[in-house]
Write a protein that holds these residues in place. Sequence first.
Motif, PDB file in Angstrom:
ATOM      1  N   SER A 126       3.145   7.587  -2.751  1.00 52.65           N
ATOM      2  CA  SER A 126       2.556   7.797  -3.852  1.00 52.65           C
ATOM      3  C   SER A 126       2.664   8.985  -4.817  1.00 52.65           C
ATOM      4  O   SER A 126       0.999   8.926  -4.028  1.00 52.65           O
ATOM      5  CB  SER A 126       2.361   6.770  -4.237  1.00 52.65           C
ATOM      6  N   LYS A 128      -0.764  10.746  -6.621  1.00 56.18           N
ATOM      7  CA  LYS A 128      -1.052  10.410  -7.316  1.00 56.18           C
ATOM      8  C   LYS A 128      -2.427  11.383  -7.254  1.00 56.18           C
ATOM      9  O   LYS A 128      -2.937  11.063  -6.652  1.00 56.18           O
ATOM     10  CB  LYS A 128      -1.551   9.031  -7.322  1.00 56.18           C
ATOM     11  N   GLY A 134      -6.924   5.847   0.966  1.00 53.72           N
ATOM     12  CA  GLY A 134      -6.125   4.824   0.376  1.00 53.72           C
ATOM     13  C   GLY A 134      -5.120   4.539   1.221  1.00 53.72           C
ATOM     14  O   GLY A 134      -4.349   4.982   2.159  1.00 53.72           O
ATOM     15  N   ILE A 135      -4.357   4.828   0.245  1.00 57.04           N
ATOM     16  CA  ILE A 135      -2.723   5.013   0.615  1.00 57.04           C
ATOM     17  C   ILE A 135      -2.043   6.828   0.278  1.00 57.04           C
ATOM     18  O   ILE A 135      -2.642   7.463  -0.280  1.00 57.04           O
ATOM     19  CB  ILE A 135      -1.994   3.820   0.457  1.00 57.04           C
ATOM     20  N   TYR A 138      -2.487   9.567  -2.282  1.00 57.85           N
ATOM     21  CA  TYR A 138      -3.268   9.702  -3.422  1.00 57.85           C
ATOM     22  C   TYR A 138      -4.750  10.686  -2.675  1.00 57.85           C
ATOM     23  O   TYR A 138      -4.571  10.704  -1.524  1.00 57.85           O
ATOM     24  CB  TYR A 138      -4.581   8.491  -3.144  1.00 57.85           C
TER      25      TYR A 138
ATOM     26  N   GLY B 133      -3.847  -3.992   3.213  1.00 58.62           N
ATOM     27  CA  GLY B 133      -4.494  -2.397   3.619  1.00 58.62           C
ATOM     28  C   GLY B 133      -4.288  -1.770   2.434  1.00 58.62           C
ATOM     29  O   GLY B 133      -3.570  -0.824   1.553  1.00 58.62           O
ATOM     30  N   GLY B 134      -5.046  -0.340   2.390  1.00 60.06           N
ATOM     31  CA  GLY B 134      -5.083   0.899   1.483  1.00 60.06           C
ATOM     32  C   GLY B 134      -6.065   0.679   0.685  1.00 60.06           C
ATOM     33  O   GLY B 134      -6.665   0.281   0.509  1.00 60.06           O
ATOM     34  N   ILE B 135      -5.254  -0.126  -0.650  1.00 57.49           N
ATOM     35  CA  ILE B 135      -6.248   0.272  -1.700  1.00 57.49           C
ATOM     36  C   ILE B 135      -6.711  -1.219  -2.419  1.00 57.49           C
ATOM     37  O   ILE B 135      -5.583  -1.720  -1.974  1.00 57.49           O
ATOM     38  CB  ILE B 135      -6.011   1.532  -3.032  1.00 57.49           C
ATOM     39  N   TYR B 138      -3.930  -4.473  -2.889  1.00 56.78           N
ATOM     40  CA  TYR B 138      -2.271  -4.537  -2.312  1.00 56.78           C
ATOM     41  C   TYR B 138      -2.905  -5.556  -1.373  1.00 56.78           C
ATOM     42  O   TYR B 138      -3.222  -5.915  -0.226  1.00 56.78           O
ATOM     43  CB  TYR B 138      -2.595  -2.973  -1.926  1.00 56.78           C
ATOM     44  N   ASP B 378       5.510  -0.158   1.445  1.00 58.04           N
ATOM     45  CA  ASP B 378       6.641   0.197   1.118  1.00 58.04           C
ATOM     46  C   ASP B 378       7.530   1.020   1.803  1.00 58.04           C
ATOM     47  O   ASP B 378       8.333   1.031   1.495  1.00 58.04           O
ATOM     48  CB  ASP B 378       6.219   0.942   0.149  1.00 58.04           C
TER      49      ASP B 378
END
Lengths: 723, 723
Positions: A126, A128, A134-135, A138, B133-135, B138, B378
């Motif tokens: 993703s 961004k 985070g993911i 990012y 997990g992640g941000i 989520y 995802d």
Amino acid sequence: MNTKYKKHLFKPYFLLPILILICSNGLAQNTLISEMEELKWEKVMPGIWKASFGKMGLNPMDYANKPKVDAIKALGDAPFPFAQDASRSLLTPNRASVRLPLSETEQIYGLGLEFEGINRRSEVYSLKVDHYGGIKGYTHAPVPFYISSEGYGVLINSSKRVKVHVGVGNRKDSALPERIDRTTGKNWPARPLSDAVEASVEGDGMEIYVFAGSTTLEVVQRYNLFFGGGVIPPKWGLGFWHRMHTASSDADVLKEIQDFEDKGFPLDVIGLEPGWQSFAYPCSFDWDSTRFPNPENFVQTLNQKGIKVNLWENPYVAPVSTMYKDISPFTGSHTVWLGEVPDYTIPEAQQVLLKHHQKNHLSIGVSGYKFDEVDGYDVWLWPDHATFPSGNDAVEIRQLYGMMMMDMFDRHFKEQNQRTYNLIRSAYIGASNHNFVLYSDHYDHEGYLTALANSSLSGLLWTPEIRSADSAEEWIRRFQTVSFSPLMMLNAWSSGKKPWSFPEVTDLVRNTIELRMKLLPYLYTAFYEYNQKGIPPFRAMVLESGFDTRETLAGGELDDAKNPYAEQKRLEVTDQYMMGPSILVAPVFTGQKERTVVLPEGNWFDFYTGEYAGNGETISIKTKLEEIPLFVKDGGIIPMLSTLDKDNPDQPLEVRLYGSKENAYLLYNDDGVSYDYERGEFSLIELKTTRDREGQLGGISKTLKSHKSSYGSIVWRWMTVPQ
Amino acid sequence: MNTKYKKHLFKPYFLLPILILICSNGLAQNTLISEMEELKWEKVMPGIWKASFGKMGLNPMDYANKPKVDAIKALGDAPFPFAQDASRSLLTPNRASVRLPLSETEQIYGLGLEFEGINRRSEVYSLKVDHYGGIKGYTHAPVPFYISSEGYGVLINSSKRVKVHVGVGNRKDSALPERIDRTTGKNWPARPLSDAVEASVEGDGMEIYVFAGSTTLEVVQRYNLFFGGGVIPPKWGLGFWHRMHTASSDADVLKEIQDFEDKGFPLDVIGLEPGWQSFAYPCSFDWDSTRFPNPENFVQTLNQKGIKVNLWENPYVAPVSTMYKDISPFTGSHTVWLGEVPDYTIPEAQQVLLKHHQKNHLSIGVSGYKFDEVDGYDVWLWPDHATFPSGNDAVEIRQLYGMMMMDMFDRHFKEQNQRTYNLIRSAYIGASNHNFVLYSDHYDHEGYLTALANSSLSGLLWTPEIRSADSAEEWIRRFQTVSFSPLMMLNAWSSGKKPWSFPEVTDLVRNTIELRMKLLPYLYTAFYEYNQKGIPPFRAMVLESGFDTRETLAGGELDDAKNPYAEQKRLEVTDQYMMGPSILVAPVFTGQKERTVVLPEGNWFDFYTGEYAGNGETISIKTKLEEIPLFVKDGGIIPMLSTLDKDNPDQPLEVRLYGSKENAYLLYNDDGVSYDYERGEFSLIELKTTRDREGQLGGISKTLKSHKSSYGSIVWRWMTVPQ
């Protein structure tokens, strides 16, 4: 496409078969690959194609430089690199997506400044602009450009956040791999291999560019050249940078400079952190009159000592700023750290900033900036629903903010025929020709190294700056890494550390800085190649021919607590990279008593001793605290300064030669400060090794283009016993 | 709003002042608060208001149950809880956003199943159905509903991913806090306090609901009642669940059941994992004929032993499935694990699934399902750009998938007047009346406990299931926690563990399970209160009156490597919660020799000894391996089964009494399996403590509503010496 079904419409089961017959025709509206629009490719330059569909928002290319057309032509033409009819697009009410083919063995690199891994296959990004963390995707520079191991690159040109599924997520009408029953089968894959890269944006369209290349490096070259080629920093930019503690005054800076002199440490740039301003967070952009009562005098004093001044800023404007009134009409709905956010898609807003900065900083001799927090987490920056006076989308403005800052200052400096070198915390598409280096608050030595490799795949420069260390060993290890990076900096804004803060390694720190400084002719020429040919001066190993990625999959044992999907971990070589044409850098981390180095094909030699190290193999070396491991390719020609005398215009050179291969090297030089080189004001010396009739290797230097900025005498140094 | 500016339009500086004058009028299009649309609130029920703007996509409420209107009325009316004219909306081309006021001291709770923290202020949540997990945001159940400490709740009703800025991100025309210079000031805040919650979706509109309440609990009650109140599980659902190793056969299951009997462990539900199917990942949904040659006989055998059968599934259909042909016309463009993804926004697709499942599972006695991977990362699920035959948006379908599964099966079971209790890995708005409990692969004991508390704030049930442990101590500690949760389960799908897998704590494990089983009358009644009044049976402490959150900020020292923004960490009480009206549960983690417990106001007593523990204070207790610390409120009346004899229809009760306060308790019972209770088929017994003329406490039971499902004899047990 927007039909919505209310539930409870049908209940009687006996009607079901009939209904299915009726509805399956009416309902089968999900789009098959064959129903997606075929992309129409248009050739824009040799080896570069473009397709587009729908509408664009802000165009990222408006903030990148123009192509170096001749250099692209010089790379020659190439066929379109994959089946054109396999590339498809789809517009749905909220989203534009694209599908591009991927073969079973193809690997994918790039996608911007990532701190983990090199190979991007089987992951979703993703993309961004955000502070890292985070993911996946990012990050400070989430560039939607990927490079295939099969020799081509794809750029999704959009200012929206691009979501990229790299070989993961199979369409039901695509070529599906065999299904495996998880209970009875072996090696059930949590991420089945897919035959496509699919990417999408929340928006109404996008442009897609394809860059061909016979090698991954050639792909990167075309990409960089498409945006003007790489930057050549001023020479001082490749020297030593020291950022002061944020609360420092002019007197503190002068004392620090004296300490550098006393201790025999080079110093080229002093960075001032927030405290140079009368107010910061949000920023006034005005000098603080208590700590810097006479800025002009202060900057001039430093410049006379040959030291440049670089100012920290973030973009968020405090009401006390002398530019507040002028910029405020151009700011967005939300503040950041209570400062207003200028909308730099508006040219007048750019002019307010440039005018203020020219008057207060640049006209008195400031050399450039460190633009902080043009990235940032969502809790810091403006929300996606913010509005801006231009009417441009808040998400797009955030994605491009760093690019806008770079672009406006680059143009401003260039108009004054002055080169600059700066720091910034976000970048995007086509940044190679901008005079900026990326950095991060993330402070992981291994991640920093991976970022150094990855940056070369996306037209970026990255500094693994030093801020502090928990031990003398970490201190020297980080210093060694940063000495072999695009920007050698100690950023002591909060720690107040000096290069000599760990006395037991002070001499080692000085040595590694000096080694970097002596390599300037080699490094500066590498940047010239970046500029002219798009070859990154610091490169991921996957750009090196004859490099075996040695990628393996490890682990994958089912563990209901730690690995419930039995996923394997990809082991990759992320801790070595190339600097210039011939040097392989293999930094050492704290605690590493030995490390492995993967040598590409061809003979490689130890930089320090000239000894043979290996050929196309993985070697294991014992580490030494005083040395960053460096290996030189067979035939390597490494021009180095013999002394570190800044004031000598004709610096004598030592040219080191490695191995036994005949080779030629083109040494570049110019005035180091202006853009005159673009008008032919530079020197080129050919350094060549050839065998005489007896087969004995000899060195020849030949001035191909003379200029006052050339070098003095040359001493040839045969590091490997010539054969 | 869509004007885009090309750069380089204006260059001459001398024109700048004039241009600013001209343009600042033309350009000031960023929206001020005063220019945003005021939300128009419409009262929909006592204490509940609705506003909407723009267009909705799928309506989440289509998959939730209908309001319990009488129960909402019984809570009484309330005034609108904040300044109506301070709530604003804005529609921009890609986004719908809303702004709601927030006072300086207000704290915000909720936003779904979070594993970290309770207080949500000063954070941004991207509410997306995803594996955890992640941000932030989520998670499995990212419910866009928040509760204010000032006694109201706000629901953003949208199937898009809602991004919520909770008191962070200040508009330039809002009430800004004082600015602090970071260099010279003290306590510069990285996240300045803002005066609003702002939320947005990428979409064309949304609905907003406000729920009033004199307490945070009353807000939650209104929210739950608005969706039909909470679920009452069948009694077997509150017993012991054991999930078999995935490769188990019918014989393995029968042997395991025998082992449970032999070792004296209760067993109510056997869960079968993927291997019950002929193919799984993707799923056939058909019995595997080698491991389960006679499914009907197998399920009946278990049912006769009083053991229910629960089947694991994920939604992704394999071509070998007997329902493949019927469902395939209704599946989306992309596969998940190579299985097709049914579009359950289409009623016919629901009917295909229900018909198949009725025939193959439910008609032979299967009690319910565990719907796995309706969430997922995802890399596993369909991309945002997938298309579905209904034409509904892939992002919305993903957000609602779990809700659609729950809703269709709930209706199906209810039509057959059969209660059920199931597991699922995603939920969304209005899930309280669905017979499903959430779980996760994330396996962190502390996070599991925080999730247990948070679930109560968003209409969710959550199980901190056990899968494995690294030590006997961890094993018993996790067993103690899960015994005090909505669903007591050992999920040995991969570990193959049994409750007695750590022999040194086998007796302790049995004891904790038995304690939970004995508390059934109390727990079952708590679920009745959930159903009738919307009071969650397991509750975060912030829903308890007289609870001091004891929240503090810690750390915040500037550290250039670890904390460059000098951010403080919020220390919260996340490791204790309420069960039913009177019991405070304070689980112990591995290695904890002592722990603190924050007791709300009022006298509290040790559950096991009846001893006084404290009043409105933080106590420190030494832990015992054999006990999960439990505290009972003054006046607590705890009905427990005297024995664990499933076959006895009139089970004798022991009623424990704590403290010295007079109190009354309404004990509920029904047949435990059907929906007949909705037609008045249940019993209610009032258990009351009163003082006689001498001031001596006595216990009185009174049948308010008799029914065959009542209890047998009652023994009163005074745990605290009556005063």
